[in-house]
Design an enzyme around this catalytic site. Structure first.
Site, PDB file in Angstrom:
ATOM      1  CG  ASP A 100       4.456  -2.242   6.596  1.00 30.40           C
ATOM      2  OD1 ASP A 100       4.058  -1.786   5.572  1.00 30.40           O
ATOM      3  OD2 ASP A 100       5.829  -2.185   7.047  1.00 30.40           O
TER       4      ASP A 100
ATOM      5  CD1 TRP B 128      -4.989   1.457   0.230  1.00 30.62           C
ATOM      6  CD2 TRP B 128      -6.444   2.240   1.931  1.00 30.62           C
ATOM      7  NE1 TRP B 128      -6.583   1.563  -0.302  1.00 30.62           N
ATOM      8  CE2 TRP B 128      -7.224   1.957   0.667  1.00 30.62           C
ATOM      9  CE3 TRP B 128      -6.960   2.815   2.898  1.00 30.62           C
ATOM     10  CZ2 TRP B 128      -8.689   2.093   0.870  1.00 30.62           C
ATOM     11  CZ3 TRP B 128      -8.510   2.810   3.000  1.00 30.62           C
ATOM     12  CH2 TRP B 128      -9.216   2.576   1.970  1.00 30.62           C
ATOM     13  N   PRO B 129      -1.860   3.239   0.139  1.00 31.90           N
ATOM     14  CG  PRO B 129      -2.161   5.568  -0.022  1.00 31.90           C
ATOM     15  CD  PRO B 129      -2.054   4.597   0.953  1.00 31.90           C
ATOM     16  CG  LEU B 130       4.166   1.316  -0.207  1.00 32.91           C
ATOM     17  CD1 LEU B 130       5.210   1.903  -1.351  1.00 32.91           C
ATOM     18  CD2 LEU B 130       4.984   1.449   0.875  1.00 32.91           C
ATOM     19  CE1 TYR B 131       3.764  -3.487   0.927  1.00 31.43           C
ATOM     20  CE2 TYR B 131       2.987  -1.405   2.373  1.00 31.43           C
ATOM     21  CZ  TYR B 131       3.789  -2.544   2.053  1.00 31.43           C
ATOM     22  OH  TYR B 131       4.911  -2.807   2.773  1.00 31.43           O
TER      23      TYR B 131
ATOM     24  CG  ASP C 133      10.445   1.350   4.003  1.00 25.89           C
ATOM     25  OD1 ASP C 133       9.160   1.439   4.058  1.00 25.89           O
ATOM     26  OD2 ASP C 133      10.918   0.248   4.696  1.00 25.89           O
TER      27      ASP C 133
END
Ligand SMILES: *[C@@H]1O[C@H](CO)[C@@H](O)[C@H](O)[C@H]1NC(C)=O
Ligand SMILES: *[C@@H]1O[C@H](CO)[C@@H](O)[C@H](O)[C@H]1NC(C)=O
Length: 408
Positions: A160, A194-197, A221
């Site tokens: 995460d 990684w891309p989400l954050y 999510d």
């Protein structure tokens, strides 16, 4: 040859699938399994909620269900722990430890239990100082934690991205954990966020992400609702020019868990999730209670012909072809010049509406020229039979439901 067809069909919009993913021999098709988060979240009170708290008992019971109720046989082999398994402190040697009251045998014992049943074990950590729920994160301990997971016999790591210090640290952390896992010598599937954050901070380089990760989350999510499902589907379509070329064997976009079998989706919407997750070549990680799931949802999740579309060896992620009159048409090229096609009725009023499925809207690489054989897989199986190359087939689609068709 397939590659040529694909490139010609996709033109400038979408590139060849199968940009080389993380080279660890894993996830050559999208990973399948079960992940606790959406259904069980961070329930840690085992006195009050003994059957739903995050504990070794929960995972052992799910492992038993996965074997006895046909899930493993259907392809679901990763049993995955999410956040909230950890003790609040590392041990005296800085090694991670599971919560001693909820996991009295430790993770090694759970891994042995899972492996003895032919399943694989997934675990969770975080690139930052703390996990999203506030347990000790991996920052400063990437190599040690990778080795600990390998020593325990872990087979998958969901990593995460909460509580990172800077974009630089976040990206560096994802790279370092990937290398650390490799150096353990144990083949551990690496599931990133990684891309989400990073999306909040920069333009994501998906070529690079795919070199370090077997799968990666792009957005928030998922929740147990039609609203959430629509958000994920719309987001994926909106960014498909970036996402689709990055996917291929070893590297997958992860639109998050299957929530089929819970509370929030109607039957029509469950069909839509199963159809679209297959078209999107998504990891099929269910989050539901396998001890108590209705037979219709179970049959949907275990539908072998639909799973075969998701797991197809070409490894191409499907994409939206058109959006018109509150219909959405998606397609996914399959090995051997076959094609999966889905039509979703996004009008949320009234009854079934008719969509004319026309050959001319579909992938130019379709191998069938004289005779195309069309089989409807969802919501019910139906063989339409043979059509010539200029077929035009009326499909009846219920509101918020999807018709999934295979063209061979
Ligand atoms: C580590 O990386 C090398 C080079 O990419 C690869 O050949 C090897 O299979 C990897 N090992 C593991 C355990 O992932
Ligand atoms: C993206 O990453 C790849 C692989 O690491 C690299 O070769 C390429 O230069 C990067 N692209 C940009 C725009 O930074």
């Amino acid at each position: 040859m397939l590659g040529v067809w694909w490139a010609l069909a996709a033109g400038a919009l979408l590139c060849l699938p199968g940009a080389p993913g993380l080279n660890n021999g894993l996830a050559l098709s999208p990973p399948m399994g079960w992940l606790h988060w959406e259904r069980f979240m961070c329930e840690t009170d085992c006195e009050k909620n003994p059957s739903s708290c995050i504990s070794e008992q929960l995972f052992m019971q799910m492992a038993d269900m996965m074997v006895s109720n046909g899930w493993l046989k259907a392809g679901y082999k990763y049993l995955c722990i999410d956040d909230c398994w950890l003790a609040t402190e590392r041990d005296d040697n800085n090694r991670l430890q599971a919560d001693p009251t909820r996991f009295p045998g430790g993770i090694k014992k759970l891994a042995d239990y899972v492996h003895a049943r032919g399943l694989l074990l997934g675990i969770y950590q975080d690139v930052g100082k703390q996990t999203c729920a506030g347990y000790p994160g991996s920052l400063g301990f990437y190599e040690l934690d990778a080795q600990t997971f390998a020593d325990w016999g872990v087979d998958l790591l969901k990593f995460d991205g909460c509580n990172y210090e800077s974009l630089e640290q976040l990206e560096d952390g994802y790279r370092r954990m990937s290398i650390a896992l490799n150096h353990t010598g144990r083949h551990i599937l690496y599931s990133c966020e990684w891309p989400l954050y990073a999306r909040h901070l920069s333009k994501v380089n998906y070529t690079e992400v795919a070199e370090y990760c077997n799968s990666w989350r792009n957005f928030d999510d998922i929740q147990d609702s039609w609203t959430s499902l629509k958000y994920v589907i719309d987001f994926t379509a909106a960014f498909q020019d970036q996402l689709v070329p990055a996917a291929g064997p070893g590297a997958w976009n992860d639109p998050d868990m299957l929530v089929i079998g819970n509370f929030g989706l109607s039957w029509a919407q469950e069909v839509t999730q199963m159809a679209l997750w297959s078209i999107m070549a998504a990891p099929l990680l269910m989050s539901n209670d396998l001890r108590n799931i209705n037979p219709r949802s179970q049959a949907l999740l275990q539908n072998q012909e639909v799973i075969a579309i998701n797991q197809d060896s070409l490894g191409a992620q499907g994409y939206r072809v058109l959006k018109a009159n509150s219909f959405e048409l998606w397609e996914k090229p399959l090995a051997g010049g076959s094609l999966a096609v889905s039509v979703t009725n996004r009008q949320e009023i009234g009854g079934a509406r008719e969509f004319l499925l026309s050959r001319s809207d579909l992938w130019k690489g379709l191998a069938c020229k004289e005779k195309c054989y069309l089989t409807q897989l969802l919501p019910t199986r139906y063989e339409y039979g043979s059509f010539n190359a200029s077929f035009c087939l009326p499909l009846s689609v219920n509101p918020s439901s999807t018709v999934l068709v295979r063209v061979d």
